[in-house]
Design a protein around this motif. Sequence first.
Motif, PDB file in Angstrom:
ATOM      1  N   GLU A  71       0.844  -1.184   0.000  1.00 56.59           N
ATOM      2  CA  GLU A  71       0.000   0.000   0.000  1.00 56.59           C
ATOM      3  C   GLU A  71       0.886   1.242   0.000  1.00 56.59           C
ATOM      4  O   GLU A  71       1.898   1.289   0.691  1.00 56.59           O
ATOM      5  CB  GLU A  71      -0.883   0.054   1.251  1.00 56.59           C
ATOM      6  CG  GLU A  71      -2.029  -0.909   1.238  1.00 56.59           C
ATOM      7  CD  GLU A  71      -2.926  -0.706   2.447  1.00 56.59           C
ATOM      8  OE1 GLU A  71      -4.082  -1.145   2.362  1.00 56.59           O
ATOM      9  OE2 GLU A  71      -2.487  -0.139   3.467  1.00 56.59           O
ATOM     10  N   ASP A 150      -4.295   8.556   2.943  1.00 60.03           N
ATOM     11  CA  ASP A 150      -5.249   7.685   2.255  1.00 60.03           C
ATOM     12  C   ASP A 150      -4.463   6.719   1.379  1.00 60.03           C
ATOM     13  O   ASP A 150      -3.848   7.132   0.398  1.00 60.03           O
ATOM     14  CB  ASP A 150      -6.224   8.509   1.421  1.00 60.03           C
ATOM     15  CG  ASP A 150      -7.144   9.369   2.277  1.00 60.03           C
ATOM     16  OD1 ASP A 150      -7.454   8.944   3.406  1.00 60.03           O
ATOM     17  OD2 ASP A 150      -7.552  10.447   1.813  1.00 60.03           O
ATOM     18  N   SER A 152      -3.520   3.398  -1.084  1.00 55.50           N
ATOM     19  CA  SER A 152      -3.968   2.651  -2.261  1.00 55.50           C
ATOM     20  C   SER A 152      -2.982   1.529  -2.516  1.00 55.50           C
ATOM     21  O   SER A 152      -1.787   1.664  -2.240  1.00 55.50           O
ATOM     22  CB  SER A 152      -4.004   3.550  -3.491  1.00 55.50           C
ATOM     23  OG  SER A 152      -4.921   4.591  -3.318  1.00 55.50           O
ATOM     24  N   ASN A 153      -3.499   0.422  -3.052  1.00 54.84           N
ATOM     25  CA  ASN A 153      -2.609  -0.680  -3.416  1.00 54.84           C
ATOM     26  C   ASN A 153      -1.802  -0.303  -4.647  1.00 54.84           C
ATOM     27  O   ASN A 153      -2.316   0.339  -5.563  1.00 54.84           O
ATOM     28  CB  ASN A 153      -3.410  -1.955  -3.702  1.00 54.84           C
ATOM     29  CG  ASN A 153      -4.058  -2.515  -2.459  1.00 54.84           C
ATOM     30  OD1 ASN A 153      -3.663  -2.193  -1.341  1.00 54.84           O
ATOM     31  ND2 ASN A 153      -5.059  -3.350  -2.640  1.00 54.84           N
TER      32      ASN A 153
END
Length: 167
Positions: A71, A150, A152-153
């Motif tokens: 991530e 925040d 994200s992969n």
Amino acid sequence: MTNDEAHSAIVRWVAAKTGVTTIKAHQGGAAPALPYIMVNMTGFAEVRENAIDIEFTETDELNSEDEKIVEAAPVTEMEWRFSVHAYGDNPTDQLRPIVSVMKLSQGTEPAYPGLTIHEASQIRNVPDWINNEWQPRAQMDLFARGIIRDASNVDVIDEYSFDIAQS
């Protein structure tokens, strides 16, 4: 930090500094007994155009190639804007402690880990005509800053070793 966490932290901070019952705007249900204060989050925006840093975290989940999913979370400084409304007798006096405490460095310490209240507007006297009578009201703005992450992969880039030979 989420928007809801920032909003809740400001509600708690305003209640602690004013000693007046304080609620979130649009939470539903009946209004509390007068006097009370309502805090409305009016918006948020990045303080800078680019993220401060990007944090990479390896998860325990595997992708289709049996490699751990990573991530990526941009570390971004945000500013939240809040509109604070006071209802009841002498509403400007209800908000005055906020302006006073903003002058003390200890009074503006984070309301939540990583959240700093850094600016307050003037207090505005804004009576409203309701049920055929004027009702006293006051309003001011508060500005707070904090960090969001925040995630994200992202695709994993395999590491390869290589040798250089000169001929």
